[in-house]
Design an enzyme around this catalytic site. Structure first.
Site, mmCIF file in Angstrom:
data_model
loop_
_atom_site.group_PDB
_atom_site.id
_atom_site.type_symbol
_atom_site.label_atom_id
_atom_site.label_comp_id
_atom_site.label_asym_id
_atom_site.label_seq_id
_atom_site.Cartn_x
_atom_site.Cartn_y
_atom_site.Cartn_z
ATOM 1 N N CYS A 1 0.345 -1.711 -0.241
ATOM 2 C CA CYS A 1 0.217 -0.225 -0.060
ATOM 3 C C CYS A 1 0.755 1.685 -0.336
ATOM 4 O O CYS A 1 2.446 0.972 0.174
ATOM 5 C CB CYS A 1 -1.261 -0.252 1.629
ATOM 6 S SG CYS A 1 0.128 -0.046 2.758
ATOM 7 N N ASN B 1 2.065 1.520 4.355
ATOM 8 C CA ASN B 1 2.662 0.162 5.355
ATOM 9 C C ASN B 1 2.523 0.296 6.115
ATOM 10 O O ASN B 1 2.871 -0.212 6.942
ATOM 11 C CB ASN B 1 4.364 -0.257 5.033
ATOM 12 C CG ASN B 1 4.573 -1.424 5.116
ATOM 13 O OD1 ASN B 1 5.219 -1.948 5.466
ATOM 14 N ND2 ASN B 1 3.339 -2.770 4.875
ATOM 15 N N CYS C 1 -1.531 0.761 7.339
ATOM 16 C CA CYS C 1 -2.753 0.494 7.620
ATOM 17 C C CYS C 1 -3.090 -1.128 6.491
ATOM 18 O O CYS C 1 -3.059 -1.936 7.844
ATOM 19 C CB CYS C 1 -3.534 1.403 7.007
ATOM 20 S SG CYS C 1 -3.622 3.134 8.168
ATOM 21 N N ARG C 2 -3.591 -0.960 5.407
ATOM 22 C CA ARG C 2 -3.786 -2.015 4.923
ATOM 23 C C ARG C 2 -2.613 -3.114 4.439
ATOM 24 O O ARG C 2 -3.186 -4.551 4.158
ATOM 25 C CB ARG C 2 -4.782 -1.273 3.114
ATOM 26 C CG ARG C 2 -5.220 -0.202 2.802
ATOM 27 C CD ARG C 2 -5.541 -0.004 2.087
ATOM 28 N NE ARG C 2 -4.378 1.483 1.827
ATOM 29 C CZ ARG C 2 -4.376 1.773 0.591
ATOM 30 N NH1 ARG C 2 -5.459 1.653 -0.748
ATOM 31 N NH2 ARG C 2 -3.421 2.935 0.428
ATOM 32 N N SER C 3 -1.927 -2.865 3.709
ATOM 33 C CA SER C 3 -1.068 -3.696 3.856
ATOM 34 C C SER C 3 -0.289 -4.955 4.566
ATOM 35 O O SER C 3 -0.323 -5.979 4.591
ATOM 36 C CB SER C 3 0.327 -3.897 2.951
ATOM 37 O OG SER C 3 1.305 -2.397 3.342
ATOM 38 N N ASP D 1 -8.975 2.962 1.412
ATOM 39 C CA ASP D 1 -7.617 3.523 2.746
ATOM 40 C C ASP D 1 -8.278 3.980 3.662
ATOM 41 O O ASP D 1 -9.106 5.226 3.419
ATOM 42 C CB ASP D 1 -6.349 4.208 1.736
ATOM 43 C CG ASP D 1 -5.239 4.792 2.598
ATOM 44 O OD1 ASP D 1 -5.170 4.353 4.479
ATOM 45 O OD2 ASP D 1 -4.684 5.678 2.309
#
Length: 149
Positions: free
Chosen positions: A3, A6, A8-10, A116
């Site tokens: 993301c 690095n 939140c999402r990933s 996000d």
């Protein structure tokens, strides 16, 4: 799993997918930007993962690098912007072929961009967790089938 920062999402995708795969699979995450290198995931990502039985608290943010093309067989971008940033670092067509949008693995999802949640609240992180979790279930089965030969 890649993301922007690095945090939140990933990291969520990293932890969720790793929890669904045998130990012989290596899952990692990175960001296309250098904003948070060395930092732990966002506390909201840590909380939502923990509430679902996954510990991502020991992960550290790092920036995606061209060397990652040699280290990994699959590179999943969380959204189209990060996909373009990853592909821009590719040196060969084989590198580009490794890159996909993560949500392309889930035929039930129309919008292929993982939202996000950074500027949202815990509810947004929960929504992202659920989206990643359902896609990771599909992807893990595919990876196990492909590599059990």
């Amino acid at each position: 799993m890649v993301c922007l920062g690095n945090i939140c999402r990933s990291p969520l995708a990293h932890g969720i997918l790793q929890s669904k795969l045998p130990e012989n699979f290596k899952v990692d995450s990175a960001g296309t930007a250098a904003y948070h290198i060395g930092n732990n995931p966002d506390y909201r990502s840590i909380e939502v993962a923990k509430s679902n039985g996954i510990d991502i608290s020991m992960q550290k943010a790092r920036q995606f690098a061209a060397a990652d093309f040699k280290l990994f067989d699959y590179i999943y971008a969380m959204d189209e912007s990060n996909y373009r940033n990853i592909v821009a670092l590719a040196e060969t067509s084989d590198d580009i072929a490794k890159v996909k949008l993560f949500l392309e693995e889930n035929p039930m999802v129309k919008n292929k961009n993982v939202p996000d949640p950074y500027y949202g609240d815990v509810k947004d992180f929960t929504t992202v967790f659920d989206l990643i979790d359902s896609t990771a279930s599909i992807l893990s089965k595919k990876l196990i089938r492909t590599h059990e030969k």
